[in-house]
Scaffold this motif. Structure first.
Motif, PDB file in Angstrom:
ATOM      1  N   GLY A 137     -10.507  27.173 -92.336  1.00  0.00           N
ATOM      2  CA  GLY A 137     -10.869  28.547 -92.679  1.00  0.00           C
ATOM      3  C   GLY A 137     -11.766  28.624 -93.901  1.00  0.00           C
ATOM      4  N   GLY A 138     -11.602  27.657 -94.809  1.00  0.00           N
ATOM      5  CA  GLY A 138     -12.451  27.632 -95.997  1.00  0.00           C
ATOM      6  C   GLY A 138     -13.920  27.426 -95.672  1.00  0.00           C
ATOM      7  N   LEU A 139     -14.188  26.813 -94.519  1.00  0.00           N
ATOM      8  CA  LEU A 139     -15.577  26.622 -94.099  1.00  0.00           C
ATOM      9  C   LEU A 139     -16.279  27.962 -93.884  1.00  0.00           C
ATOM     10  CD1 LEU A 139     -15.201  23.683 -91.552  1.00  0.00           C
ATOM     11  CD2 LEU A 139     -16.354  23.606 -93.778  1.00  0.00           C
ATOM     12  N   TYR A 143     -19.848  29.046 -95.244  1.00  0.00           N
ATOM     13  CA  TYR A 143     -20.870  29.485 -94.290  1.00  0.00           C
ATOM     14  C   TYR A 143     -20.452  30.826 -93.689  1.00  0.00           C
ATOM     15  CZ  TYR A 143     -21.835  24.521 -94.777  1.00  0.00           C
ATOM     16  OH  TYR A 143     -22.088  23.273 -95.305  1.00  0.00           O
ATOM     17  N   PRO A 144     -20.487  31.906 -94.475  1.00  0.00           N
ATOM     18  CA  PRO A 144     -20.002  33.223 -94.020  1.00  0.00           C
ATOM     19  C   PRO A 144     -20.772  33.802 -92.839  1.00  0.00           C
ATOM     20  CG  PRO A 144     -21.216  33.408 -96.093  1.00  0.00           C
ATOM     21  CD  PRO A 144     -21.011  31.943 -95.845  1.00  0.00           C
ATOM     22  N   LYS A 145     -21.968  33.298 -92.563  1.00  0.00           N
ATOM     23  CA  LYS A 145     -22.738  33.807 -91.433  1.00  0.00           C
ATOM     24  C   LYS A 145     -22.082  33.495 -90.095  1.00  0.00           C
ATOM     25  CE  LYS A 145     -27.231  33.692 -93.774  1.00  0.00           C
ATOM     26  NZ  LYS A 145     -28.607  33.148 -93.767  1.00  0.00           N
ATOM     27  N   LEU A 146     -21.115  32.554 -90.123  1.00  0.00           N
ATOM     28  CA  LEU A 146     -20.403  32.237 -88.887  1.00  0.00           C
ATOM     29  C   LEU A 146     -19.523  33.396 -88.439  1.00  0.00           C
ATOM     30  CD1 LEU A 146     -19.286  28.554 -89.676  1.00  0.00           C
ATOM     31  CD2 LEU A 146     -21.130  29.287 -88.154  1.00  0.00           C
ATOM     32  N   MET A 147     -19.173  34.276 -89.392  1.00  0.00           N
ATOM     33  CA  MET A 147     -18.343  35.453 -89.087  1.00  0.00           C
ATOM     34  C   MET A 147     -19.163  36.704 -89.367  1.00  0.00           C
ATOM     35  SD  MET A 147     -15.362  34.298 -88.050  1.00  0.00           S
ATOM     36  CE  MET A 147     -14.156  35.582 -88.336  1.00  0.00           C
ATOM     37  N   LYS A 148     -19.987  37.087 -88.430  1.00  0.00           N
ATOM     38  CA  LYS A 148     -20.950  38.167 -88.646  1.00  0.00           C
ATOM     39  C   LYS A 148     -20.287  39.528 -88.839  1.00  0.00           C
ATOM     40  CE  LYS A 148     -24.549  35.801 -85.999  1.00  0.00           C
ATOM     41  NZ  LYS A 148     -25.473  35.865 -84.835  1.00  0.00           N
ATOM     42  N   ASN A 149     -19.119  39.733 -88.246  1.00  0.00           N
ATOM     43  CA  ASN A 149     -18.478  41.043 -88.311  1.00  0.00           C
ATOM     44  C   ASN A 149     -17.513  41.185 -89.487  1.00  0.00           C
ATOM     45  OD1 ASN A 149     -19.792  41.846 -85.928  1.00  0.00           O
ATOM     46  ND2 ASN A 149     -18.193  40.913 -84.662  1.00  0.00           N
TER      47      ASN A 149
END
Length: 222
Positions: A137-139, A143-149
């Motif tokens: 989950g720390g990833l 790389y927050p763009k992996l979770m766009k919403n």
């Protein structure tokens, strides 16, 4: 005479700093004591308590204390540096925990003993699996763009909250380990109670740090 608001704030910061310094000492002192007790290399089992103490008492505690505004060893560094060091320490903690779990499992297999039949064993297994999920989950924060919403602020909040749960699981596993026959045979009397206080102290310090970070974030939003 009543304390002024400024005096109370100074006293509170001093107490937090003292508690944090104690947490640093315990985080290092507990694995050191376990090393003396277990004598790593004396048996296959001897590596298990050392690796778990390193993972959940030293590495994970220091990984969380890095973000403390009072007693972080990296106070003068940027948040980016702190996050990278936090990630590295957490990864090392996970590796130690996985190795410790693997060794005790293999040791039980060699001795024909049942696996995961005690509260310590079950909690330890859950803790290691949870730590693996927490690292994954720390990833998402790297790389927050992996979770766009999801907003970055929400990801940080959930990661901190779930991380606290994982840390408390680790401390619980350590405390259950100190109820084992191996530990209670070697450590008795006042020494046993002092050992049990170690994860309790670090848990309180970490919980206070996380709750203060949460309150600070809430205030900054208003």
């Amino acid at each position: 005479m009543a304390l002024t608001a400024e005096s109370e704030s100074r006293l509170y910061r001093s107490l937090r700093a003292a508690a944090g310094a104690a947490a640093h000492l315990v985080a290092l002192g507990f694995p050191t004591a376990v090393t003396v007790l277990a004598r790593p290399g004396s048996s296959l089992f001897s590596w298990h308590p050392l690796l778990m103490a390193l993972a959940f008492s030293f590495l994970m505690t220091e990984a969380l204390l890095i973000f403390s505004p009072e007693i972080s060893p990296l106070r003068s560094f940027s948040r980016k540096v702190k996050v990278r060091v936090h990630w590295a320490l957490q990864l090392l903690a996970l590796l130690c925990a996985l190795l410790g779990l693997g060794l005790i499992t293999y040791n039980k297999h060699l001795n024909g003993k049942a696996h995961f039949v005690t509260w310590h064993g079950l909690t330890g297994l859950l803790t290691v699996l949870y730590a693996g999920g927490q690292c994954a989950g720390g990833l998402l924060l790297l790389y927050p763009k992996l979770m766009k919403n999801w907003t970055l602020a929400k990801l940080k909040l959930y990661h901190a909250t779930s991380g606290l749960v994982g840390y408390l699981l680790g401390c619980t596993s350590l405390m259950l380990g100190m109820c084992s026959l191996w530990f209670t045979t070697s450590v008795t009397g006042v020494s046993w109670y002092l050992a049990m206080l170690c994860p309790l102290l670090t848990s309180l310090v970490i919980m206070n740090q996380v709750s203060n970070a949460y309150l600070y974030r809430k205030r900054s939003q208003h």
